[in-house]
Design a protein around this motif. Structure first.
Motif, PDB file in Angstrom:
ATOM      1  N   MET A   1      -3.231  -1.064  10.949  1.00  0.00           N
ATOM      2  CA  MET A   1      -4.650  -1.324  11.036  1.00  0.00           C
ATOM      3  C   MET A   1      -4.925  -2.751  10.559  1.00  0.00           C
ATOM      4  O   MET A   1      -4.474  -3.148   9.493  1.00  0.00           O
ATOM      5  CB  MET A   1      -5.388  -0.321  10.155  1.00  0.00           C
ATOM      6  N   PRO A   2      -5.651  -3.564  11.337  1.00  0.00           N
ATOM      7  CA  PRO A   2      -5.904  -4.952  10.940  1.00  0.00           C
ATOM      8  C   PRO A   2      -6.824  -5.031   9.730  1.00  0.00           C
ATOM      9  O   PRO A   2      -7.652  -4.159   9.501  1.00  0.00           O
ATOM     10  CB  PRO A   2      -6.564  -5.570  12.174  1.00  0.00           C
ATOM     11  N   ALA A   3      -6.649  -6.101   8.972  1.00  0.00           N
ATOM     12  CA  ALA A   3      -7.502  -6.331   7.806  1.00  0.00           C
ATOM     13  C   ALA A   3      -8.914  -6.671   8.266  1.00  0.00           C
ATOM     14  O   ALA A   3      -9.101  -7.312   9.304  1.00  0.00           O
ATOM     15  CB  ALA A   3      -6.929  -7.481   6.979  1.00  0.00           C
ATOM     16  N   PRO A   4      -9.937  -6.222   7.526  1.00  0.00           N
ATOM     17  CA  PRO A   4     -11.317  -6.537   7.924  1.00  0.00           C
ATOM     18  C   PRO A   4     -11.578  -8.036   7.872  1.00  0.00           C
ATOM     19  O   PRO A   4     -11.111  -8.728   6.975  1.00  0.00           O
ATOM     20  CB  PRO A   4     -12.176  -5.790   6.909  1.00  0.00           C
ATOM     21  N   THR A   5     -12.297  -8.518   8.852  1.00  0.00           N
ATOM     22  CA  THR A   5     -12.629  -9.935   8.927  1.00  0.00           C
ATOM     23  C   THR A   5     -13.832 -10.217   8.051  1.00  0.00           C
ATOM     24  O   THR A   5     -14.790  -9.467   8.051  1.00  0.00           O
ATOM     25  CB  THR A   5     -12.959 -10.328  10.384  1.00  0.00           C
ATOM     26  N   LYS A   6     -13.773 -11.311   7.310  1.00  0.00           N
ATOM     27  CA  LYS A   6     -14.912 -11.693   6.485  1.00  0.00           C
ATOM     28  C   LYS A   6     -16.074 -12.064   7.394  1.00  0.00           C
ATOM     29  O   LYS A   6     -15.887 -12.549   8.509  1.00  0.00           O
ATOM     30  CB  LYS A   6     -14.559 -12.882   5.607  1.00  0.00           C
TER      31      LYS A   6
END
Length: 68
Positions: free
Chosen positions: A1-6
């Protein structure tokens, strides 16, 4: 799962896309010239974002207003 984008990265990506699309519509010189007029937004002569300093959402709104 990709890291959340700021949120600021989201707005930076949106700003970059808008500049690219307006470079196609108006030509790169006009698109970059209008983007360069915005305080806190630095772009290269090719339309790439060098730096966004300050409130990215506000800068995005200013950019949209410039192109209208």
């Amino acid at each position: 799962m990709p890291a959340p984008t700021k949120e600021s990265d989201y707005f930076k990506n949106l700003i970059a896309e808008i500049i690219k699309k307006h470079a196609v519509l108006y030509g790169p010189q006009i698109a970059v010239s209008k983007a360069s007029e915005i305080e806190g937004l630095e772009v290269t002569s090719e339309g790439e974002i060098k730096q966004v300093a300050g409130d990215t959402e506000y800068i995005l709104r200013q950019l949209i207003a410039k192109y209208m």
